[in-house]
Every structure is written in C-alpha cells, then in structure tokens.
Motif scaffolding. Sequence first.
Motif, mmCIF file in Angstrom:
data_model
loop_
_atom_site.group_PDB
_atom_site.id
_atom_site.type_symbol
_atom_site.label_atom_id
_atom_site.label_comp_id
_atom_site.label_asym_id
_atom_site.label_seq_id
_atom_site.Cartn_x
_atom_site.Cartn_y
_atom_site.Cartn_z
ATOM 1 N N ILE A 107 15.739 23.096 27.195
ATOM 2 C CA ILE A 107 15.431 22.541 28.510
ATOM 3 C C ILE A 107 16.094 21.170 28.672
ATOM 4 N N ALA A 108 15.958 20.340 27.641
ATOM 5 C CA ALA A 108 16.474 18.971 27.738
ATOM 6 C C ALA A 108 18.001 18.941 27.860
ATOM 7 N N SER A 109 18.667 19.869 27.174
ATOM 8 C CA SER A 109 20.124 19.843 27.180
ATOM 9 C C SER A 109 20.721 20.542 28.398
ATOM 10 N N GLY A 110 19.840 21.221 29.144
ATOM 11 C CA GLY A 110 20.344 21.903 30.329
ATOM 12 C C GLY A 110 20.774 23.343 30.068
ATOM 13 N N TRP A 111 20.732 23.788 28.801
ATOM 14 C CA TRP A 111 21.089 25.179 28.511
ATOM 15 C C TRP A 111 20.167 26.148 29.241
ATOM 16 N N ALA A 112 18.895 25.751 29.294
ATOM 17 C CA ALA A 112 17.901 26.655 29.869
ATOM 18 C C ALA A 112 18.247 27.003 31.306
ATOM 19 N N ALA A 113 18.983 26.129 31.986
ATOM 20 C CA ALA A 113 19.303 26.371 33.388
ATOM 21 C C ALA A 113 20.486 27.312 33.557
ATOM 22 N N ILE A 114 21.238 27.516 32.475
ATOM 23 C CA ILE A 114 22.451 28.331 32.577
ATOM 24 C C ILE A 114 22.112 29.799 32.852
ATOM 25 N N SER A 115 21.150 30.327 32.082
ATOM 26 C CA SER A 115 20.771 31.725 32.267
ATOM 27 C C SER A 115 19.282 31.851 31.972
ATOM 28 N N LEU A 116 18.650 32.885 32.541
ATOM 29 C CA LEU A 116 17.225 33.106 32.282
ATOM 30 C C LEU A 116 16.982 33.473 30.829
ATOM 31 N N TRP A 117 18.031 33.981 30.180
ATOM 32 C CA TRP A 117 17.870 34.413 28.797
ATOM 33 C C TRP A 117 17.937 33.254 27.812
ATOM 34 N N SER A 118 18.525 32.131 28.235
ATOM 35 C CA SER A 118 18.786 31.097 27.234
ATOM 36 C C SER A 118 17.510 30.438 26.695
ATOM 37 N N LEU A 119 16.484 30.307 27.544
ATOM 38 C CA LEU A 119 15.248 29.675 27.054
ATOM 39 C C LEU A 119 14.575 30.529 25.977
ATOM 40 N N PRO A 120 14.318 31.816 26.276
ATOM 41 C CA PRO A 120 13.733 32.642 25.192
ATOM 42 C C PRO A 120 14.636 32.727 23.959
ATOM 43 N N ALA A 121 15.947 32.766 24.182
ATOM 44 C CA ALA A 121 16.855 32.857 23.032
ATOM 45 C C ALA A 121 16.746 31.602 22.170
ATOM 46 N N ALA A 122 16.683 30.439 22.820
ATOM 47 C CA ALA A 122 16.563 29.186 22.064
ATOM 48 C C ALA A 122 15.240 29.135 21.311
#
Lengths: 326, 244
Positions: A107-122
């Motif tokens: 979330i902090a790095s902005g990855w989470a905003a790239i795709s819906l999958w990135s938050l669960p993947a992280a």
Amino acid sequence: MSLSARHARWVLPAAILLLATAALLSLGIGDVRLSPARIWAGLLDRDSMASTVIWQIRLPRVLVGVLVGAALGAAGLIMQAYFRNSLASPDLLGVSTGGAAGASIAIASGWAAISLWSLPAAALAGSFLAVGAVLILARRGAGTERLLLAGVALNALLGAVTAYILSESTDLFQRNAQILFWLMGGLEDRMGMHVMIALPIPLAALLLWPLGRQMDLLSLGEAEAQSLGVDVRRLRRRLIAIATVLTATATAVAGTIGFVGLVVPHILRLIVGPEHRRLVPLTLVGGALFVLVCDVVSRMAGNLRLGIVTALVGGPFFLWLLRREP
Amino acid sequence: MAPETRTLISLEIAGATVPGRIRGISLRLAPGSIVGLVGPNGSGKSTLLAVAAGILPATGAVLWADRPIASLDPLERGRSAAWVPQEARFEFGFSVRSVVAQGRFAHGDDGEGVDEAIAAMDLAGLASRPVNRLSGGERQRVLMARALATRAPLQLWDEPLAALDPRHALEVLFLARRLADAGSTVLLSLQDLRLAHCLDALALVEKGALRSFGPPSEVLTAEALASVFGVRARTVPGLIFELP
C-alpha cells in the motif's frame, strides 16, 4: 463439562445448520434487505436487482467469510495441537504479521494501486517469507520451543516494519487509513477474485482431514507420539505447511482477523472434548460460523471493522465460558 | 493380561553416546528378562531409556531383535516397543480410556486389550475421567496402561514407581514379572534400591557411564552403594510388602 459422545455427534450437524442460517442472514442483510424468497429468486437470476446484489456483492462476501473463518479456526486447532497449548493461535509463527507487513509495504509503495491482485499477492509473499524465516531461524527439526521463540522475534520485527510505515509519514492520512483498515480485517467489497485466491483453503482442509488421529497423539507429547508409532517429523512438517497455507490465504483475502483461531478451537474443545477427528471438521464449520456472525454484527453496527467485532464478540463469550468451567 | 508372545525382542545397546549425558553404554537384554536401571539423579537413566526407545538419537547402535532401529518404520517401532516417560503431563482433557486406547495406534486403532490394560492398572473407576484432572500417581498409571495396551514385547519404563503408592508400585513390579514370564523384555529405571533388589538383574549407571551390570547382589554391593550413592547399607529385617 464436555458432552457425552452420544450428544457430541449432533454438534456438527447443528453447527452446519447454524452456518446455513448465518449465510442466509448474511445474504439478506444490508442496504438492500432481501427476504429468503428474494434471495432464492436472485440466486436463480429471476430477480435482476436481487441477482446483482447477491452475485456481485453478497455471495462473494459470504464465501470469503466462510473460507476465511474455516481457515483460521482449523489453523488455530493445528497450532494448539502442535504446541500442546490451548492458548496457541495461528499468528504464532509470524504468518499474519508477515502478511500485514507485506500488505503495508504494497500500500505504502503504491503497488497495491497497480492491480487488484497486487495487495493479496504482497500479503501472501509476506506470510510465506515470514514463516520461511522462522523455520530457518529455529533450524530444521528443532524443538517447538525454539520455533516459538523465533516466531516471537519475527512477530516483533515485522510488527515494527508495519508500525514504521504507518509512522513514517503521518500526513498521508488516506494511505494510512487504508493500511489500518487492512490491519483490522474485513469482508467488504470482496469479489469473485478473492474467492479464487481463497481456493487453497478447502484443499488444505482436505489434507488436514486424515491427520486428526495423529494430532491426538501429538497433542499429548511429541516423544510419546513417536514411541506409539507416529512419524512425528513428517506430521509436524505437514501441520506447519497446512496451517501456513490456511492462515496466509485467509490473511491475504481478508486482512488480519484476530481471536478466531484462538477462541473457536477452545470453545469447541470445551463442548465436544479434545478428540481431533471430531474437532477438525468442527473447527472448519465453527470458524466459518463465527466469522459470518461477526460480519453480520459488523454490518448491523454500522460497518465496524471485522477484526474489532471478532474480539468484541469473542472476548466476553470466551470469558463467560471460562467462568463456567469448574 | 495375555501379551502377544509370538514375537520376542532382545534389546541391544552398543556404545550409545549422547554428548554431555551418556557415553559409551553397551547393554544386552535377552527376551524374558526384567532389568532395573539404577543410579543417582542425573546419572543418565532417562537418557538411556529414551535412546533404547529410539526417541533420542545417539551415536552407537540400538538393536531390537538384532535389527538396527533406524531400519524400522515408525509403525513397526510403535508395535515393537513401548516407552513410559517419567513425568506424565497432559495439556488436554482426553478421557483415561481414550489415552489408553492410543496405545493401539500402531495396530490401526483396533481397541484390543484396552479394557484389560485399564483393569491391570486399576483404572476402571476412572476410565471416563479427563486425564488432566488426575493426580500424579493416577496419571502415571494411565501412561503404564497405555504402554500395556500396545502389547509391545519391549517395555521401557522411566521410573514407573516414582509417583505410586506401595500397592500400585508392587502391582507394577508383579506385572513386569508376568510380562517377562510371557517373553517380554522389560527395562525400568527406579530409585527404590530395596525394590530393585527383587529384580533379575540391575544396570548401575554413574555419571553417564555403565558402572556394572549383573544380579542385584553383585551390583548393589556395600562398596558401590557408598561410592555411587554416598550411603552406607546394612541388611536388616524391615517392613516387607506383599499383595494380599
């Protein structure tokens, strides 16, 4: 106070019935109230409005809730048998704090905003890295005490990572709120995609199913279990793998939800006794039931975070049960 | 009790060493013998029993019926030998009966001989009680009953008499006798040297090493008692227990 074997048989059917009722309630309650008849019509696509609400919003939410609750309940049971301690919970080995750290970084790095999958993947990556680190730190095959201490150390470390991210720029209120929301767990806005991510949960549950008897022996002592014919090293490896998959997946789709893994196995053990062949299916159903009920309560209480409700509902209930114990 | 007599198992320990605990212990027990393991606190009795049971890895060799235990799979080990730990701690409230029934795990949980084992340890009245609410001596008897239920021809008991009242202690010794007469091999550690005197043979361990092995009268000499245990011994008529 546990029930006799004759009565204990009925606890699982009763829990399944309660779970079905809670699922129905969960499908009907919300901004748009749906009667059981409209739920049925919606499920069959006969009522376009009900159908959209159910298929797009509420059914994914119920399914994710069921899977997450089942995962946390069973993972708690595994940890309690593994550490031979009824106060053990799924987060002992850093799975949830690892997931939380992963999600916070995303979330902090902005990855989470790239795709819906990135938050669960992280979150998943964080969980597995955390458990991997604990297992390496404790060294393979070492006793449960070392594992526990490594888990405590890593939990502290990862908790500090999340706390650092939150504190490092307090002016980013939006971003921090997103992290805090995630840390308190929740089932809102879950979609079919989250159900898919949670599919390893039923698979892990299937693998756990036949291990109940060996868990009985393990829960009364490692050396004793080994002398009675249990392949303890193999059993422990499997249990850790299953508990990690269950907890990591649950955390990835719903954030960190505390208390379920501690309280559900404990309560069920008080009701039906300590036999794991009975407790494995029961903690799966009981965990699901507990999370669904807490989710309904959270919606009725004006969208209180799920992690808060599980503690608010579970805590007093647990205390009441303990008071009744002679 | 009718133990399975078809398999007889000798126990051989050859040069077993666990760093800091036991060193170079070699011992051979023929089927049908009861051997008592004696020695001061911390001399390595429990370690030796755990090594003999295959629970604690050690350098050197442990053979059951002349087969290295490393070559046996876990279930076969469970059927061959039963080990009773010194301390019985139970976190969860399994019933006495279900704990004893765990002794049948390696036999596919067939439940055979569970009731006899419960009766032999005088636990029939406690069978449905949760084990975590029992007294120390009762818990010890539960573990003994579980070991009996395995019907394993090799029985390894770590201070089985420590928490027992005189009657139950005597019953355990008589039971060991009956098992050995039926061909089992029994190795048990004990602190009561007067009871140890009644056994076929004794192994005396001191500071992790085997000091002597043989008939009690040759092992528990006045000289050994003085140098190993720091006590002087005299033979006098005293209180003698018998089962009525």
